[in-house]
Design a protein around this motif. Structure first.
Motif, PDB file in Angstrom:
ATOM      1  N   GLU A  80       0.586  -1.485   0.063  1.00  0.00           N
ATOM      2  CA  GLU A  80      -0.151  -0.068   0.057  1.00  0.00           C
ATOM      3  C   GLU A  80       0.991   1.416  -0.782  1.00  0.00           C
ATOM      4  O   GLU A  80       0.575   2.403   0.191  1.00  0.00           O
ATOM      5  CB  GLU A  80      -0.598  -0.104   0.962  1.00  0.00           C
ATOM      6  CG  GLU A  80      -2.604  -0.683   0.883  1.00  0.00           C
ATOM      7  CD  GLU A  80      -3.228  -0.598   2.118  1.00  0.00           C
ATOM      8  OE1 GLU A  80      -3.216   0.215   2.839  1.00  0.00           O
ATOM      9  OE2 GLU A  80      -4.073  -1.183   2.036  1.00  0.00           O
ATOM     10  N   THR A  81       2.348   1.294   0.631  1.00  0.00           N
ATOM     11  CA  THR A  81       2.908   2.321   0.960  1.00  0.00           C
ATOM     12  C   THR A  81       4.315   2.342  -0.262  1.00  0.00           C
ATOM     13  O   THR A  81       5.075   3.021   0.134  1.00  0.00           O
ATOM     14  CB  THR A  81       3.178   2.520   2.321  1.00  0.00           C
ATOM     15  OG1 THR A  81       4.051   1.470   2.788  1.00  0.00           O
ATOM     16  CG2 THR A  81       1.832   2.841   3.400  1.00  0.00           C
ATOM     17  N   ARG A  82       4.075   1.342  -0.682  1.00  0.00           N
ATOM     18  CA  ARG A  82       5.528   0.802  -2.107  1.00  0.00           C
ATOM     19  C   ARG A  82       4.783   0.333  -3.106  1.00  0.00           C
ATOM     20  O   ARG A  82       4.028  -0.064  -3.324  1.00  0.00           O
ATOM     21  CB  ARG A  82       6.720   0.971  -1.628  1.00  0.00           C
ATOM     22  CG  ARG A  82       6.282  -0.496  -0.396  1.00  0.00           C
ATOM     23  CD  ARG A  82       6.910  -1.258   0.032  1.00  0.00           C
ATOM     24  NE  ARG A  82       6.888  -1.578   1.469  1.00  0.00           N
ATOM     25  CZ  ARG A  82       7.482  -2.248   2.485  1.00  0.00           C
ATOM     26  NH1 ARG A  82       8.260  -2.303   2.627  1.00  0.00           N
ATOM     27  NH2 ARG A  82       7.035  -3.111   3.574  1.00  0.00           N
ATOM     28  N   GLU A  83       5.824   1.476  -3.464  1.00  0.00           N
ATOM     29  CA  GLU A  83       5.303   0.571  -5.570  1.00  0.00           C
ATOM     30  C   GLU A  83       5.900   0.010  -6.214  1.00  0.00           C
ATOM     31  O   GLU A  83       7.786  -0.147  -5.609  1.00  0.00           O
ATOM     32  CB  GLU A  83       5.298   1.664  -7.034  1.00  0.00           C
ATOM     33  CG  GLU A  83       3.424   2.654  -5.769  1.00  0.00           C
ATOM     34  CD  GLU A  83       3.651   3.945  -7.305  1.00  0.00           C
ATOM     35  OE1 GLU A  83       4.528   3.414  -8.519  1.00  0.00           O
ATOM     36  OE2 GLU A  83       2.819   4.339  -6.838  1.00  0.00           O
ATOM     37  N   LYS A  84       6.141  -1.646  -6.788  1.00  0.00           N
ATOM     38  CA  LYS A  84       6.507  -2.433  -7.633  1.00  0.00           C
ATOM     39  C   LYS A  84       7.426  -1.286  -8.778  1.00  0.00           C
ATOM     40  O   LYS A  84       7.639  -0.229  -8.887  1.00  0.00           O
ATOM     41  CB  LYS A  84       6.236  -3.307  -8.313  1.00  0.00           C
ATOM     42  CG  LYS A  84       7.078  -3.702  -9.599  1.00  0.00           C
ATOM     43  CD  LYS A  84       6.006  -4.585 -10.217  1.00  0.00           C
ATOM     44  CE  LYS A  84       6.569  -5.730 -11.068  1.00  0.00           C
ATOM     45  NZ  LYS A  84       6.115  -6.553 -12.014  1.00  0.00           N
ATOM     46  N   VAL A  85       8.628  -1.851  -8.323  1.00  0.00           N
ATOM     47  CA  VAL A  85      10.536  -1.254  -8.736  1.00  0.00           C
ATOM     48  C   VAL A  85      10.973  -2.356  -9.708  1.00  0.00           C
ATOM     49  O   VAL A  85      11.442  -3.836  -9.061  1.00  0.00           O
ATOM     50  CB  VAL A  85      11.739  -0.880  -7.628  1.00  0.00           C
ATOM     51  CG1 VAL A  85      12.595  -0.265  -8.460  1.00  0.00           C
ATOM     52  CG2 VAL A  85      10.548  -0.253  -6.857  1.00  0.00           C
ATOM     53  N   THR A  86      11.359  -1.840 -11.184  1.00  0.00           N
ATOM     54  CA  THR A  86      11.495  -2.810 -12.305  1.00  0.00           C
ATOM     55  C   THR A  86      13.666  -2.764 -12.412  1.00  0.00           C
ATOM     56  O   THR A  86      13.488  -1.546 -11.308  1.00  0.00           O
ATOM     57  CB  THR A  86      11.132  -1.853 -13.150  1.00  0.00           C
ATOM     58  OG1 THR A  86      11.632  -0.727 -13.696  1.00  0.00           O
ATOM     59  CG2 THR A  86       9.441  -2.222 -13.384  1.00  0.00           C
ATOM     60  N   GLU A  87      13.934  -3.275 -12.798  1.00  0.00           N
ATOM     61  CA  GLU A  87      15.043  -3.208 -12.056  1.00  0.00           C
ATOM     62  C   GLU A  87      16.009  -1.819 -13.128  1.00  0.00           C
ATOM     63  O   GLU A  87      15.296  -1.814 -14.204  1.00  0.00           O
ATOM     64  CB  GLU A  87      16.378  -4.614 -13.222  1.00  0.00           C
ATOM     65  CG  GLU A  87      17.350  -4.963 -13.719  1.00  0.00           C
ATOM     66  CD  GLU A  87      17.433  -6.110 -14.575  1.00  0.00           C
ATOM     67  OE1 GLU A  87      16.874  -6.629 -14.285  1.00  0.00           O
ATOM     68  OE2 GLU A  87      18.434  -5.851 -14.609  1.00  0.00           O
ATOM     69  N   HIS A  88      16.720  -1.437 -12.692  1.00  0.00           N
ATOM     70  CA  HIS A  88      17.175  -0.036 -13.130  1.00  0.00           C
ATOM     71  C   HIS A  88      19.036   0.302 -13.068  1.00  0.00           C
ATOM     72  O   HIS A  88      19.178  -0.558 -12.172  1.00  0.00           O
ATOM     73  CB  HIS A  88      16.211   1.498 -12.833  1.00  0.00           C
ATOM     74  CG  HIS A  88      16.113   1.409 -11.755  1.00  0.00           C
ATOM     75  ND1 HIS A  88      16.748   2.474 -11.073  1.00  0.00           N
ATOM     76  CD2 HIS A  88      15.474   0.936 -10.559  1.00  0.00           C
ATOM     77  CE1 HIS A  88      16.338   2.661  -9.716  1.00  0.00           C
ATOM     78  NE2 HIS A  88      15.557   1.142  -9.338  1.00  0.00           N
ATOM     79  N   MET A  89      19.559   1.161 -14.541  1.00  0.00           N
ATOM     80  CA  MET A  89      20.962   1.203 -13.451  1.00  0.00           C
ATOM     81  C   MET A  89      21.245   3.008 -13.077  1.00  0.00           C
ATOM     82  O   MET A  89      19.993   3.433 -13.535  1.00  0.00           O
ATOM     83  CB  MET A  89      21.269   1.351 -15.006  1.00  0.00           C
ATOM     84  CG  MET A  89      23.148   1.118 -15.439  1.00  0.00           C
ATOM     85  SD  MET A  89      23.644   0.049 -14.680  1.00  0.00           S
ATOM     86  CE  MET A  89      23.883  -1.333 -16.100  1.00  0.00           C
ATOM     87  N   GLU A  90      21.561   3.208 -12.852  1.00  0.00           N
ATOM     88  CA  GLU A  90      21.874   4.559 -12.186  1.00  0.00           C
ATOM     89  C   GLU A  90      23.683   4.546 -12.508  1.00  0.00           C
ATOM     90  O   GLU A  90      24.272   3.843 -11.821  1.00  0.00           O
ATOM     91  CB  GLU A  90      21.600   4.982 -10.404  1.00  0.00           C
ATOM     92  CG  GLU A  90      20.150   4.902 -10.437  1.00  0.00           C
ATOM     93  CD  GLU A  90      18.827   5.403 -11.364  1.00  0.00           C
ATOM     94  OE1 GLU A  90      19.470   6.973 -11.295  1.00  0.00           O
ATOM     95  OE2 GLU A  90      18.143   4.872 -11.424  1.00  0.00           O
ATOM     96  N   THR A  91      23.644   5.913 -13.100  1.00  0.00           N
ATOM     97  CA  THR A  91      25.166   6.366 -12.976  1.00  0.00           C
ATOM     98  C   THR A  91      25.634   7.659 -11.651  1.00  0.00           C
ATOM     99  O   THR A  91      24.656   8.628 -11.413  1.00  0.00           O
ATOM    100  CB  THR A  91      25.039   7.015 -14.238  1.00  0.00           C
ATOM    101  OG1 THR A  91      24.583   6.124 -15.853  1.00  0.00           O
ATOM    102  CG2 THR A  91      27.108   7.562 -14.063  1.00  0.00           C
TER     103      THR A  91
END
Lengths: 377, 170
Positions: A80-91
């Motif tokens: 309820e308080t967070r959403e699914k996160v997809t795999e992602h790259m950060e620099t």
């Protein structure tokens, strides 16, 4: 100088310098009383060379802030308080004029079934709020639940003029959790545990942070023992050497431990599974041999390494009804909230807190790095 | 040592505490560099020992077994968030005053031991101070005897250098 002479000098130096360290004549009796439940077990002094403050722990009335179990379950184990996160790259800037990339794994949050949650852990949830004043902030433990290996809490951190000193973001929620700024006027941590603080970005305000706290105990905490939260008011400058800590001990009355089920593999390794935590205990002969740097940059050593969390590539739970979920998948998917390795007598156990509830009785088997673990008979 | 009473009796446990409390307290004090935390660590050590007396099978000596529990307890304390967050710089005046004024040479050697990296400090304490064998240290620290030897050699160099500087090494 040979070892004999060096030993004599070391012994003389230590004996002379430590001659002021006194025995406690009541230690044996005290330990036996503690073991028999006649005295509180945890009495950590948290000494930092300063005088202890008198703990100012307020047990608040129900009218103030009783967290219903249902809310607690949906906040800490639900979606309820967070959403699914997809795999992602950060620099990121590497501080040397360049950059580096970091791959954040996907995270799948699911709804917490309130009936199942109540059945699995409802009777062990502590939901009498406990508050402590640290500096100009008030920390309140709204709810907590634990087993022998891990604990999950819902906290609020409040300050009427605005919460300061806590670094948090979506990124910290996906990584190692929120952290205290060097100039924070407070500090808190569960005693003898490692942890991750998830800040609810939807339900926090400038004056009140809602924090979900996931921790792993260094030593098994038996049923009947209350965990201790170390909380401190911090004053002084920004440098570590200038700060003064005024510590307090806050007893978290979550003394009832949720039970765990045991799953074993053919090689004698063990997985302990509770509705919200999982502990991998490899058989000694399966431990990984690794190269480890010594302190001070000496020659690397070959050591019987801890089972590093990074070596848990593939972990999945299969249910008797054919359903199930993947806990870890080679850095691409992570359905834990926190993981800590190097535990246990041989420093090779790994404990983790799951991001959802699971009924251990309904689990058919657990698959770890291609090895099947089945319920112990 | 009176072994007439069995290992599950209060008398046996009291004897164990009496025999090993001092050396464990000093060991923890140097490992943690904090007398108050050392007191907690020793209490925790004996609590764990008391609870697992039934598991002690004499496959290692009682002293080795207790020392292993104490070293593990100190390691857990050292890596707790609390310990990591606060300033752990050594302040020798924060440790208990010796009963009699110590020689300056003793103080110098003591400070050098406290400043050793923790892995070297562990083996120095166990080998030179607790008179343990390489095999016993290997069992306690769960590392090979050759690694014990390597750590010990690094520590020896540091200690000898210190003694040379102080004119104690002939």
């Amino acid at each position: 100088m040979n070892d004999q002479e060096l030993r004599a000098k070391v012994q003389k130096a230590l004996d002379d310098k430590l001659s002021g360290v006194k025995d406690n004549p009541w230690l044996a009796q005290r330990v036996m009383n503690q073991a028999n439940g006649e005295e509180p077990v945890m009495k950590k002094k948290l000494s930092v060379g300063i005088v202890f403050a008198i703990a100012m722990v307020l047990v608040l009335g129900t009218a103030l802030a009783v967290a219903l179990n249902t809310d607690f379950f949906s906040h800490v184990f639900g979606n309820e308080t967070r959403e699914k996160v997809t795999e992602h790259m950060e620099t990121y800037d590497n501080g040397k004029g360049g950059t580096y990339d970091y791959l954040y794994p996907a995270r799948e949050y699911v709804a917490a079934d309130p009936d199942l949650a109540e059945k699995l852990i409802g009777s062990q949830v502590m939901n009498d709020p406990v508050a402590v004043q640290i500096g100009d902030h008030t920390l309140t433990v709204l709810s907590a639940v634990r087993d022998e290996n891990a604990m999950v809490m819902e906290l609020t951190l409040e300050c009427p003029t605005g919460v300061k000193g806590m670094n948090y973001s979506q990124q910290t929620n996906e990584d190692k959790g929120a952290w205290f700024a060097d100039d924070a006027s407070y500090f808190f941590a569960v005693d003898m545990a490692a942890e991750m603080m998830y800040v609810d970005l939807q339900n926090s305000t400038d004056t009140c942070l809602r924090i979900y706290y996931y921790c792993v105990f260094f030593e098994k905490k038996p049923d009947g023992e209350s965990p201790v939260l170390a909380a401190a008011t911090v004053s002084g400058g920004n440098g570590a050497e200038e700060r003064t800590f005024d510590p307090q001990e806050v007893i978290i009355p979550a003394d009832k431990a949720v039970s765990t089920a045991r799953f074993v593999s053919e090689d004698g390794s063990l997985i302990e599974l509770s509705p919200f935590s999982l502990r991998v205990c490899p058989a000694a002969e399966t431990a990984v041999i690794a190269v480890q740097e010594t302190d001070g940059g000496d020659t690397p050593e070959i050591v019987l390494s801890q089972m590093d969390p990074g070596s848990l590539d593939d972990l999945a739970i299969e249910m008797k009804d054919g359903k199930g979920f993947t806990v870890l998948d080679t850095g691409k998917l992570d359905n834990t909230m926190y993981m800590c390795g190097g535990l246990g007598e041989h420093f090779q156990d790994t404990s983790m807190v799951l991001n959802r509830l699971v009924d251990p009785e309904a689990v058919k088997c657990i698959r770890l790095n291609g090895t099947m673990y089945v319920p112990e008979e | 040592m009176d072994d007439v009473k069995g290992p599950d009796t209060p008398e046996y446990f009291e004897r164990m505490v009496s025999d090993y409390q001092t050396q464990l307290r000093r060991l923890c004090c140097v490992l943690l560099k904090d007398a108050h935390l050392a007191e907690d660590a020793v209490q925790e050590t004996f609590l764990k020992a008391y609870r697992s007396m039934g598991e002690f099978r004499n496959d290692s000596s009682e002293r080795t077994w207790l020392t292993r529990i104490a070293v593990n307890t100190c390691r857990d304390l050292v890596r707790s968030r609390w310990f990591r967050h606060i300033d752990r710089s050594v302040k020798i005046e924060d440790l208990p005053e010796p009963e009699a004024p110590a020689d300056p040479e003793d103080t110098g050697l003591y400070e050098t031991i406290l400043q050793l990296p923790v892995k070297q400090r562990e083996v120095v304490l166990l080998y030179f101070y607790q008179n343990m064998t390489m095999q016993e240290i290997s069992d306690i620290l769960r590392i090979s005897a050759s690694n014990v030897s390597r750590r010990l050699e690094s520590a020896r160099k540091t200690l000898r250098k210190k003694l040379e500087e102080d004119g104690m090494h002939e």
